[in-house]
Design a protein around this motif. Structure first.
Motif, PDB file in Angstrom:
ATOM      1  N   PRO A 211      50.286  47.707  29.540  1.00 24.49           N
ATOM      2  CA  PRO A 211      48.830  47.594  29.754  1.00 24.49           C
ATOM      3  C   PRO A 211      48.412  47.954  31.177  1.00 24.49           C
ATOM      4  O   PRO A 211      47.231  48.205  31.424  1.00 24.49           O
ATOM      5  N   GLY A 212      49.385  47.953  32.122  1.00 26.41           N
ATOM      6  CA  GLY A 212      49.053  48.166  33.520  1.00 26.41           C
ATOM      7  C   GLY A 212      48.445  46.899  34.114  1.00 26.41           C
ATOM      8  O   GLY A 212      47.943  46.050  33.373  1.00 26.41           O
ATOM      9  N   PRO A 213      48.508  46.741  35.428  1.00 25.88           N
ATOM     10  CA  PRO A 213      49.167  47.648  36.357  1.00 25.88           C
ATOM     11  C   PRO A 213      50.688  47.550  36.231  1.00 25.88           C
ATOM     12  O   PRO A 213      51.204  46.465  35.966  1.00 25.88           O
TER      13      PRO A 213
ATOM     14  N   ARG B 188      35.546  38.696  32.772  1.00 29.27           N
ATOM     15  CA  ARG B 188      36.952  38.389  33.068  1.00 29.27           C
ATOM     16  C   ARG B 188      36.962  37.155  33.963  1.00 29.27           C
ATOM     17  O   ARG B 188      36.220  37.085  34.945  1.00 29.27           O
TER      18      ARG B 188
ATOM     19  N   THR C 246      41.322  47.063  37.590  1.00 28.41           N
ATOM     20  CA  THR C 246      41.050  48.497  37.771  1.00 28.41           C
ATOM     21  C   THR C 246      40.672  49.113  36.425  1.00 28.41           C
ATOM     22  O   THR C 246      39.583  49.655  36.250  1.00 28.41           O
TER      23      THR C 246
ATOM     24  N   THR D 149      40.286  47.753  33.137  1.00 26.06           N
ATOM     25  CA  THR D 149      39.337  47.138  32.208  1.00 26.06           C
ATOM     26  C   THR D 149      37.907  47.269  32.728  1.00 26.06           C
ATOM     27  O   THR D 149      36.999  47.667  31.992  1.00 26.06           O
TER      28      THR D 149
ATOM     29  N   GLN E 192      42.198  44.914  25.269  1.00 28.39           N
ATOM     30  CA  GLN E 192      43.476  45.533  25.637  1.00 28.39           C
ATOM     31  C   GLN E 192      44.350  45.683  24.390  1.00 28.39           C
ATOM     32  O   GLN E 192      44.927  46.742  24.130  1.00 28.39           O
TER      33      GLN E 192
ATOM     34  N   HIS F  80      43.132  38.822  25.721  1.00 25.71           N
ATOM     35  CA  HIS F  80      42.604  40.074  26.290  1.00 25.71           C
ATOM     36  C   HIS F  80      42.402  41.003  25.086  1.00 25.71           C
ATOM     37  O   HIS F  80      43.146  41.960  24.882  1.00 25.71           O
TER      38      HIS F  80
END
Ligand code: CP
Length: 329
Positions: free
Chosen positions: A281-283, A123, A72, A74, A156, A153
């Protein structure tokens, strides 16, 4: 990381003139590169506050987003970042693409490159996928890793570090706890590489022995299985999600027991500094690794992290596409 590996990762990511060509991992990057990205992000962050949220830095460039795993934050922030730089953006609908007919990753890339793509944002569930692509594209094409397996990542981690810098002014003397499923986390690996590059020495890796085995100390942090010891006096708490999609077997007895031992509640956070920053970082999984009162509390930077992701990804795209902040070359 040994010096030879750092040199090799640096050689892949920089061009012959020493400019950032690909961003695959923070390992092997120079401190100056991170500082330059932060400075560029400082100048781009205000674009989001304009009535017309765009600058012509990448006008005429084509950026293809290839997400072989769900996303969602990135994916959306990369798309927004590229559009704010006036690039043409194509997001491949991977399940509906010809990969479902057996076309290989490299054949997919070769065909998209034949459409005069200037940059791929990738990704993939396989560690090393972005590096594999980078080693096959033409010299003028940039590859940005948007998360590969358990490996890295980098954007991030950059946005996390940028958010810390924004709220703490710098990194000197910082104490940081990275809490949760470090074993399966590409975010944690990139955070560790980034924190060490910026001179942070006190990094604790906090979690149960199944998710933070002692061998992970080789990544550059101190392993703590006692959460109170791990959070004691820290300036920043970086929470991680249980990466169930990468687990083969049972790593925690139950969500309830994991939350009771390692969940970030107001009571657990009392061990940190009173002004400690809470990041994720989520989710997020509320009631599994973090309590809602903390995730939504006054120390939480979870949503500011997302917002900063746009400026950081704008900076990364601008740098890797070879332009920087000065407009068209
Ligand atoms: N932090 C992060 O990578 O989130 P997404 O999986 O939603 O992109």
């Amino acid at each position: 990381m040994n010096a030879a590996l750092a040199k090799r990762l640096g050689a892949i990511q920089y061009d012959a003139q020493g400019r950032l060509r690909h961003l695959l991992t923070l390992e092997g990057l120079q401190r100056d590169t991170v500082d330059a990205l932060f400075t560029l992000a400082d100048s781009l962050v205000e674009v989001g506050g304009r009535s017309i949220k765009s600058v012509p830095l990448l006008r005429g460039k084509t950026v293809v987003l290839l997400f072989f795993e769900a996303s969602t934050r990135t994916r959306t922030t990369f798309e927004i970042a590229a559009k704010r730089l006036s690039a043409d953006v194509v997001t491949l609908d991977v399940p509906a693409s010809s990969t479902s007919k057996g076309e290989s990753l490299l054949d997919t890339i070769a065909n998209l490159e034949a459409m005069q793509t200037d940059a791929f944002v990738v990704r993939h569930a396989d560690s090393g996928a972005a590096q594999l692509i980078a080693s096959h594209v033409a010299p003028q094409v940039a590859v940005v890793n948007a998360g590969d397996g358990c490996h890295a990542h980098p954007t991030q981690a950059l946005l996390d570090l940028y958010t810390i810098r924004q709220h703490r002014g710098g990194f000197e003397g910082l104490k940081v706890a990275i809490v949760g499923d470090v074993l399966h986390s590409r975010v944690a690996r990139s955070q560790l590489a980034g924190l060490r590059l910026l001179g942070v020495d006190d990094i604790r890796l906090v979690g149960p022995p199944t998710l933070v085995p002692p061998r992970l100390a080789s990544l550059g942090g101190r392993v703590c299985h006692d959460p109170r010891e791990g959070l004691d006096g820290v300036d920043v708490v970086m929470m991680l999600r249980l990466q169930r999609e990468r687990m083969t077997g049972g790593f925690v007895p139950s969500d309830r027991e994991y939350f009771a031992l390692y969940g970030l509640t107001e009571a657990a956070l009392a061990a940190a500094r009173p002004d400690a920053l809470v990041m994720h970082p989520g989710p997020i999984n509320r009631g599994v690794e973090i309590a809602s009162a903390v995730a939504d509390g006054k120390r939480s930077l979870i949503l500011p992290q997302v917002t900063n992701g746009i400026a950081i990804r704008m900076a990364v795209l601008a740098q890797t596409l070879g332009r920087g902040s000065g407009g068209d070359e």
